[in-house]
Scaffold this motif. Structure first.
Motif, PDB file in Angstrom:
ATOM      1  N   LYS A  97      30.550  46.881  34.342  1.00 23.15           N
ATOM      2  CA  LYS A  97      30.267  46.290  33.274  1.00 23.15           C
ATOM      3  C   LYS A  97      30.992  44.734  33.163  1.00 23.15           C
ATOM      4  O   LYS A  97      30.707  43.773  32.462  1.00 23.15           O
ATOM      5  N   TYR A  98      32.173  44.911  33.720  1.00 23.05           N
ATOM      6  CA  TYR A  98      32.983  43.424  33.935  1.00 23.05           C
ATOM      7  C   TYR A  98      33.562  43.092  35.126  1.00 23.05           C
ATOM      8  O   TYR A  98      33.435  43.879  36.133  1.00 23.05           O
ATOM      9  N   CYS A  99      34.037  41.829  35.246  1.00 24.42           N
ATOM     10  CA  CYS A  99      34.380  41.234  36.435  1.00 24.42           C
ATOM     11  C   CYS A  99      35.625  42.171  36.930  1.00 24.42           C
ATOM     12  O   CYS A  99      36.346  42.870  36.129  1.00 24.42           O
ATOM     13  N   ASP A 100      35.874  42.150  38.208  1.00 25.02           N
ATOM     14  CA  ASP A 100      37.089  43.122  38.758  1.00 25.02           C
ATOM     15  C   ASP A 100      38.185  42.269  39.533  1.00 25.02           C
ATOM     16  O   ASP A 100      38.941  42.838  40.225  1.00 25.02           O
ATOM     17  N   CYS A 101      38.164  40.951  38.938  1.00 23.44           N
ATOM     18  CA  CYS A 101      39.278  40.290  39.429  1.00 23.44           C
ATOM     19  C   CYS A 101      40.724  41.072  38.841  1.00 23.44           C
ATOM     20  O   CYS A 101      40.488  41.964  37.959  1.00 23.44           O
ATOM     21  N   PRO A 102      41.768  40.901  39.436  1.00 21.47           N
ATOM     22  CA  PRO A 102      42.938  41.422  38.836  1.00 21.47           C
ATOM     23  C   PRO A 102      43.306  41.417  37.388  1.00 21.47           C
ATOM     24  O   PRO A 102      43.742  42.379  36.922  1.00 21.47           O
TER      25      PRO A 102
END
Length: 119
Positions: A97-102
């Motif tokens: 559902k969301y960005c997976d950046c750190p």
């Protein structure tokens, strides 16, 4: 707050602070929350921290839209924007559902504990 939960959220908060993609607002809220642990400001800072995290986490559709936009191309460069959009589409198809950046990964981990943190 349960010691194991506190340690977990502190760990994720430190990951957030050190993430290159962390916004200055989220970093400030994280630092304020860490400084308030164990004080009479802890509950109020926890609420502010959660509010900031909810505002900052990048929904996957927003990431795709931004990466494919002219503004996204200007920020990332054409090749990187193309790769970010492709990656975002791939993880969205896997159910993310969301960005997976750190930074977003740390925020998502903290928000998964939101109900317990706000008790």
């Amino acid at each position: 707050m349960d010691k194991d939960l506190l340690n977990y959220v502190v760990e994720k908060t430190n990951e957030l602070i050190s993430a290159p993609s962390c916004s200055s607002e989220a970093k400030e809220a994280a630092q304020n929350w860490l400084a308030a642990i164990g004080t009479d400001r802890e509950a109020a800072e926890t609420k502010k921290y959660i509010d900031e995290l909810e505002a900052d986490i990048m929904p996957i559709d927003s990431l795709i839209g931004f990466a494919e936009s002219d503004a996204g191309i200007q920020v990332f460069g054409a090749d990187t924007a193309k790769h970010i959009a492709a990656h975002a589409i791939e993880i969205k198809s896997a159910g993310e559902k969301y960005c997976d950046c750190p930074a977003c990964a740390a925020v998502a981990a903290i928000l998964n504990k939101k109900d317990i943190l706000l008790k």
